[in-house]
Design an enzyme around this catalytic site. Sequence first.
Site, PDB file in Angstrom:
ATOM      1  N   HIS A  68       1.141  -1.015   0.199  1.00 41.57           N
ATOM      2  CA  HIS A  68      -0.236  -0.172   0.207  1.00 41.57           C
ATOM      3  C   HIS A  68       0.825   1.634   0.002  1.00 41.57           C
ATOM      4  O   HIS A  68       0.879   1.931   0.928  1.00 41.57           O
ATOM      5  CB  HIS A  68      -1.183   0.036   1.090  1.00 41.57           C
ATOM      6  CG  HIS A  68      -0.124  -0.837   2.422  1.00 41.57           C
ATOM      7  ND1 HIS A  68      -0.097  -2.390   2.595  1.00 41.57           N
ATOM      8  CD2 HIS A  68       0.494  -0.106   2.552  1.00 41.57           C
ATOM      9  CE1 HIS A  68       0.021  -2.279   3.239  1.00 41.57           C
ATOM     10  NE2 HIS A  68       0.594  -1.615   4.306  1.00 41.57           N
ATOM     11  N   CYS A 180       4.279   1.797  11.050  1.00 43.74           N
ATOM     12  CA  CYS A 180       4.997   0.989   9.765  1.00 43.74           C
ATOM     13  C   CYS A 180       5.002   2.025   9.109  1.00 43.74           C
ATOM     14  O   CYS A 180       4.579   2.773   9.021  1.00 43.74           O
ATOM     15  CB  CYS A 180       3.848  -0.304   9.249  1.00 43.74           C
ATOM     16  SG  CYS A 180       1.897   0.330   7.850  1.00 43.74           S
TER      17      CYS A 180
END
Length: 475
Positions: A68, A180
């Site tokens: 992503h 993240c």
Amino acid sequence: MKITELLKRDIMLLDVEAQTKDDIIEEMANQLAKRNYLQDKQKFVKAIWDRENQSSTGVGDSVAIPPHAKTNAVATPAIAFARSKPGIDYDSLDGKPAHLFFMIAASEGANNDHLQTLSRLSTLLIDEDFRNQLMKASTEAEILTIIDEKEKIKLGQEESDNSNQSNQTSGPEILAVTGCPTGIAHTYMAADALKDKAKELGVSIKVETNGSGGVKNRLTDSEIANAKAIIVASDTKVEMDRFDGKQVLRRGVTDGIRKPDELINTALSGEAPIFKSNGSSASSGSSGGRTGFYKHLMNGVSNMLPFVVGGGVLIAISFFFGINSADPESSEFNQFAAALMNIGGDHAFGLMVAVLAGFIGMSIADRPGFAPAMIGGFMAATGGAGFLGGLIAGFLGGYVALGVKKLLAGMPQTFDGIKTILFYPVINIFVTGLIMYVLIEPMANIMAGLENWLGGLNWCQCIIIRTYTRWNDGS
């Protein structure tokens, strides 16, 4: 924004032909490109592989969220869905084949609504019943209905959890921070896994998320002080100095997703090591310690000190070869001493005032305040306004950035993505630079007058004056 506003029927593949990791990424990217959600398919595929190479996005439990990445290769934010009943080896964390694939395509200027929606999807996938329903669904419409219903339940649970947390009087037993590299999926999956497991174990917890939309649910100083332990499940930079002296368990974000029970039990057992701050990152929180002017000033000074100490020591070493050893016209001239003077005096000291100003501005307005304040400080150093000019530039740049942020707060959300990369820096630098351009000459005159006044002092004090002058001239 609902998940199904981004997940469309025309980018859903219920029975993919792909048999490998490379194939599934290519097939889903092709579908996005075919439906005009991408501007540059090759660039998009490269971006998602760059993310995948950092760590596998096969999160386990039959789910993979192919990389992503936020990139300008995306024309319209979207979520592509694919399903493989036989399963595909995706290097998943649990070593098992992946069956459900959600490819998140986020544009570079994606606003917070988009990012929060993408993140919410990742947390839904933790639920085994939800995954089973997706595997059994026979049509695209059925999948959209399943997701809509689950999302409504999830939003209701979040509202209830927030209400319960606000009613707590003693504060959570343990705290956690997740993050993240892209801050879209794993950050929130880890947060939800920790909260769900803590609820199951009867443990009160508060989780701060460091996502692409910024820090959410930030831990306060009082919560940190009262917590038994802190879990940091992150693969990206986290503000750590605030945890000085506390028991801190540091793991990767995937451990937050896969091993929440182990992290929580270890934190409660008292076996987590005591974290000792090295002062490398800014502390956070809204209470405790010095605040306001002093805090901002000390942030600038602390970041300036390495330039002062490093440059000063190199200058002192150059004097070992003779007091004029850096002067090419002197009989004492030494090439090595000249190099030391150039590094320490011309460059380390030359940056000192600009660094002071930049970090004062950053303390006031975070990153938007850094560039205008540092440029203002550099103008002060090169214009003869010295240390005084650097202080003024630092506070000026910081508060200008805060003012511009408030001024642009009412802009439509569609501009959120370009405000930080275009509007803020251009306006902040222009306004700060223009004001400093006007102020430099009078400030330089003040500094010159101060130096002339100090010039009448005795020889011992002249040494101090010489050091002071060198600092303020940036030489």
